[in-house]
Scaffold this motif. Structure first.
Motif, PDB file in Angstrom:
ATOM      1  N   ARG A  68       0.842  -1.213   0.000  1.00  0.00           N
ATOM      2  CA  ARG A  68       0.000   0.000   0.000  1.00  0.00           C
ATOM      3  C   ARG A  68       0.868   1.251   0.000  1.00  0.00           C
ATOM      4  O   ARG A  68       0.641   2.209   0.751  1.00  0.00           O
ATOM      5  N   ASN A  69       1.867   1.244  -0.864  1.00  0.00           N
ATOM      6  CA  ASN A  69       2.853   2.320  -0.945  1.00  0.00           C
ATOM      7  C   ASN A  69       2.449   3.317  -2.025  1.00  0.00           C
ATOM      8  O   ASN A  69       2.546   3.009  -3.213  1.00  0.00           O
ATOM      9  N   PRO A  70       2.017   4.525  -1.679  1.00  0.00           N
ATOM     10  CA  PRO A  70       1.603   5.496  -2.700  1.00  0.00           C
ATOM     11  C   PRO A  70       2.708   5.848  -3.684  1.00  0.00           C
ATOM     12  O   PRO A  70       2.429   6.164  -4.844  1.00  0.00           O
ATOM     13  N   LEU A  71       3.970   5.808  -3.236  1.00  0.00           N
ATOM     14  CA  LEU A  71       5.073   6.160  -4.123  1.00  0.00           C
ATOM     15  C   LEU A  71       5.286   5.131  -5.227  1.00  0.00           C
ATOM     16  O   LEU A  71       6.043   5.383  -6.165  1.00  0.00           O
ATOM     17  N   ALA A  72       4.622   3.990  -5.129  1.00  0.00           N
ATOM     18  CA  ALA A  72       4.690   2.976  -6.182  1.00  0.00           C
ATOM     19  C   ALA A  72       3.426   2.961  -7.034  1.00  0.00           C
ATOM     20  O   ALA A  72       3.259   2.082  -7.872  1.00  0.00           O
ATOM     21  N   MET A  73       2.538   3.942  -6.843  1.00  0.00           N
ATOM     22  CA  MET A  73       1.287   4.005  -7.586  1.00  0.00           C
ATOM     23  C   MET A  73       1.438   4.823  -8.876  1.00  0.00           C
ATOM     24  O   MET A  73       2.517   5.308  -9.197  1.00  0.00           O
ATOM     25  N   ALA A  74       0.328   4.983  -9.586  1.00  0.00           N
ATOM     26  CA  ALA A  74       0.320   5.770 -10.815  1.00  0.00           C
ATOM     27  C   ALA A  74       0.096   7.247 -10.540  1.00  0.00           C
ATOM     28  O   ALA A  74       0.574   8.107 -11.289  1.00  0.00           O
ATOM     29  N   SER A  75      -0.652   7.570  -9.478  1.00  0.00           N
ATOM     30  CA  SER A  75      -0.864   8.956  -9.063  1.00  0.00           C
ATOM     31  C   SER A  75      -1.509   8.930  -7.688  1.00  0.00           C
ATOM     32  O   SER A  75      -2.224   7.980  -7.341  1.00  0.00           O
ATOM     33  N   PHE A  76      -1.276   9.987  -6.896  1.00  0.00           N
ATOM     34  CA  PHE A  76      -1.927  10.062  -5.593  1.00  0.00           C
ATOM     35  C   PHE A  76      -2.324  11.510  -5.301  1.00  0.00           C
ATOM     36  O   PHE A  76      -1.753  12.459  -5.846  1.00  0.00           O
ATOM     37  N   PRO A  77      -3.332  11.693  -4.416  1.00  0.00           N
ATOM     38  CA  PRO A  77      -3.842  13.034  -4.130  1.00  0.00           C
ATOM     39  C   PRO A  77      -2.938  13.810  -3.181  1.00  0.00           C
ATOM     40  O   PRO A  77      -2.259  13.231  -2.330  1.00  0.00           O
ATOM     41  N   LEU A  78      -2.963  15.127  -3.323  1.00  0.00           N
ATOM     42  CA  LEU A  78      -2.184  16.024  -2.488  1.00  0.00           C
ATOM     43  C   LEU A  78      -3.149  16.909  -1.694  1.00  0.00           C
ATOM     44  O   LEU A  78      -3.755  17.829  -2.243  1.00  0.00           O
ATOM     45  N   VAL A  79      -3.327  16.620  -0.422  1.00  0.00           N
ATOM     46  CA  VAL A  79      -4.133  17.428   0.503  1.00  0.00           C
ATOM     47  C   VAL A  79      -3.570  17.257   1.912  1.00  0.00           C
ATOM     48  O   VAL A  79      -3.097  16.168   2.246  1.00  0.00           O
ATOM     49  N   PRO A  80      -3.559  18.269   2.752  1.00  0.00           N
ATOM     50  CA  PRO A  80      -4.060  19.626   2.563  1.00  0.00           C
ATOM     51  C   PRO A  80      -3.009  20.601   2.036  1.00  0.00           C
ATOM     52  O   PRO A  80      -3.226  21.820   2.096  1.00  0.00           O
ATOM     53  N   PHE A  81      -1.869  20.078   1.565  1.00  0.00           N
ATOM     54  CA  PHE A  81      -0.876  20.933   0.916  1.00  0.00           C
ATOM     55  C   PHE A  81      -0.091  20.097  -0.082  1.00  0.00           C
ATOM     56  O   PHE A  81      -0.100  18.859  -0.042  1.00  0.00           O
ATOM     57  N   CYS A  82       0.595  20.785  -0.986  1.00  0.00           N
ATOM     58  CA  CYS A  82       1.420  20.139  -2.011  1.00  0.00           C
ATOM     59  C   CYS A  82       2.898  20.428  -1.725  1.00  0.00           C
ATOM     60  O   CYS A  82       3.240  21.460  -1.159  1.00  0.00           O
ATOM     61  N   ASN A  83       3.745  19.509  -2.147  1.00  0.00           N
ATOM     62  CA  ASN A  83       5.186  19.711  -2.042  1.00  0.00           C
ATOM     63  C   ASN A  83       5.651  19.746  -0.587  1.00  0.00           C
ATOM     64  O   ASN A  83       5.004  19.190   0.282  1.00  0.00           O
ATOM     65  N   ARG A  84       6.749  20.437  -0.319  1.00  0.00           N
ATOM     66  CA  ARG A  84       7.389  20.381   0.994  1.00  0.00           C
ATOM     67  C   ARG A  84       7.055  21.591   1.866  1.00  0.00           C
ATOM     68  O   ARG A  84       6.792  22.682   1.355  1.00  0.00           O
ATOM     69  N   ILE A  85       7.129  21.385   3.177  1.00  0.00           N
ATOM     70  CA  ILE A  85       7.142  22.463   4.160  1.00  0.00           C
ATOM     71  C   ILE A  85       8.474  22.383   4.892  1.00  0.00           C
ATOM     72  O   ILE A  85       8.823  21.323   5.425  1.00  0.00           O
ATOM     73  N   ARG A  86       9.209  23.496   4.886  1.00  0.00           N
ATOM     74  CA  ARG A  86      10.564  23.483   5.462  1.00  0.00           C
ATOM     75  C   ARG A  86      10.539  23.060   6.934  1.00  0.00           C
ATOM     76  O   ARG A  86       9.871  23.674   7.766  1.00  0.00           O
ATOM     77  N   ASP A  87      11.243  21.959   7.219  1.00  0.00           N
ATOM     78  CA  ASP A  87      11.358  21.408   8.574  1.00  0.00           C
ATOM     79  C   ASP A  87      10.011  21.063   9.194  1.00  0.00           C
ATOM     80  O   ASP A  87       9.928  20.814  10.407  1.00  0.00           O
ATOM     81  N   GLY A  88       8.947  21.046   8.395  1.00  0.00           N
ATOM     82  CA  GLY A  88       7.627  20.727   8.913  1.00  0.00           C
ATOM     83  C   GLY A  88       7.074  21.771   9.863  1.00  0.00           C
ATOM     84  O   GLY A  88       6.176  21.471  10.661  1.00  0.00           O
ATOM     85  N   ARG A  89       7.561  23.007   9.769  1.00  0.00           N
ATOM     86  CA  ARG A  89       7.140  24.058  10.692  1.00  0.00           C
ATOM     87  C   ARG A  89       6.612  25.255   9.905  1.00  0.00           C
ATOM     88  O   ARG A  89       7.228  25.701   8.933  1.00  0.00           O
ATOM     89  N   ALA A  90       5.466  25.774  10.361  1.00  0.00           N
ATOM     90  CA  ALA A  90       4.899  26.994   9.784  1.00  0.00           C
ATOM     91  C   ALA A  90       3.869  27.533  10.757  1.00  0.00           C
ATOM     92  O   ALA A  90       3.375  26.801  11.638  1.00  0.00           O
ATOM     93  N   HIS A  91       3.528  28.812  10.606  1.00  0.00           N
ATOM     94  CA  HIS A  91       2.541  29.454  11.464  1.00  0.00           C
ATOM     95  C   HIS A  91       1.425  30.031  10.587  1.00  0.00           C
ATOM     96  O   HIS A  91       1.682  30.561   9.505  1.00  0.00           O
TER      97      HIS A  91
END
Length: 312
Positions: free
Chosen positions: A54-77
């Motif tokens: 059940r590895n999404p990285l081995a799929m054809a496509s997967f959804p991006l919610v509630p954000f896309c791409n990276r958040i630096r160090d996983g921290r934001a306000h």
């Protein structure tokens, strides 16, 4: 639904396979060759091992919610809340979580027909994402086209930042070309986080159509035309063929991940750039450069895109 948990939709020559338990992912999109030689994969098909894990990285496509791409160090306000997202990439030791939450959770099947299906997900508030939200996906095969709609709804009592998109993997055999119009590309540092926005050579080459073997990118593009064309040459998979990716607002940004030597590449329609929350807080950039949305309680952010394959 099959015994392996895979949903199969079909309309005419197209077959769509969905893996709800693997992050609400698409497991494959297939078509029939016009010469009667079998099927062709319009998206990179999920591997047997990936489906079992059940590895999404081995799929054809997967959804991006509630954000896309990276958040630096996983921290934001945002709005008095602190986001403390832990690393979430199963294959990397990166401190920068990516792709949101939905891709790593099983989705519920709400509706299933011969050529359509609807999935849903509910996420409670947590330190990682301090807002409760719901997400929905609807898939439909219509007249030789796959149409996908993805939504997220703010279930929290206060405003929530939001990004949305999808992460398709396409086959990359020799001779694959990609053409799309954008205005600028975000250069990145070694950790794939944006540093500066440029109208560079890559923007011009993509506008003219470029052989993907000549690119090595994992970058965000702004000012996207919301349309891209992929061309594959005649090969063992079949005659020359193409696919058009079309998106609607707010999918105004484009991510191209084209690792050298790999049999796949990713062309992603998204609504915001990498680390948009922190970059917005730093100032100097606006919606045109960063994207992203703010959802009031009960408000829904919706996005649609389509994949239209063809021959010649």
């Amino acid at each position: 639904m099959g015994g392996d948990g895979i949903l199969t939709l079909q309309a005419g020559p197209l077959r769509l396979r969905l893996a709800p338990a693997a992050g609400g992912s698409i497991a494959g999109l297939e078509g029939e060759r016009p010469d009667g030689g079998g099927h062709v994969d319009w998206l990179r098909p999920a591997s047997t091992e990936g489906l079992a894990a059940r590895n999404p990285l081995a799929m054809a496509s997967f959804p991006l919610v509630p954000f896309c791409n990276r958040i630096r160090d996983g921290r934001a306000h945002f709005g008095g809340h602190e986001i403390r997202m832990p690393p979430n990439h199963p294959g990397e030791h990166s401190p920068h979580p990516l792709h949101g939450i939905g891709w790593l959770r099983p989705w519920k099947v709400n509706a299933l027909a011969v050529a359509s299906a609807s999935l849903s997900l509910e996420v409670a508030a947590s330190p990682a994402w301090p807002w409760a939200f719901a997400a929905r996906q609807h898939f439909a095969l219509e007249r030789g086209v796959l149409r996908v709609r993805i939504e997220m709804e703010n279930r929290a009592p206060d405003a929530m930042p939001a990004g949305i998109g999808h992460h398709p993997y396409f086959p990359h055999p020799p001779g694959t070309r990609l053409a799309t119009r954008t205005q600028a590309m975000w250069r990145t540092d070694r950790e794939v986080l944006p540093t500066r926005l440029e109208d560079g050579d890559e923007v011009r080459r993509l506008d003219q159509g470029v052989l993907l073997r000549d690119l090595d990118l994992d970058n965000n593009f702004t000012g996207w035309s919301r349309e891209a064309r992929i061309d594959w040459p005649a090969d063992a998979q079949g005659p020359a063929r193409h696919l058009r990716l079309r998106a609607e607002p707010p999918l105004d940004f484009f991510v191209l991940y084209c690792p050298p030597g790999q049999p796949f590449f990713c062309a992603e329609p998204v609504s915001q750039t990498t680390d948009w929350l922190n970059m917005a807080q730093a100032g100097g950039m606006g919606a045109a450069e960063l994207g992203g949305a703010v959802l009031q309680p009960g408000q829904v952010l919706a996005a649609s895109f389509s994949l239209a394959p063809g021959w010649g």
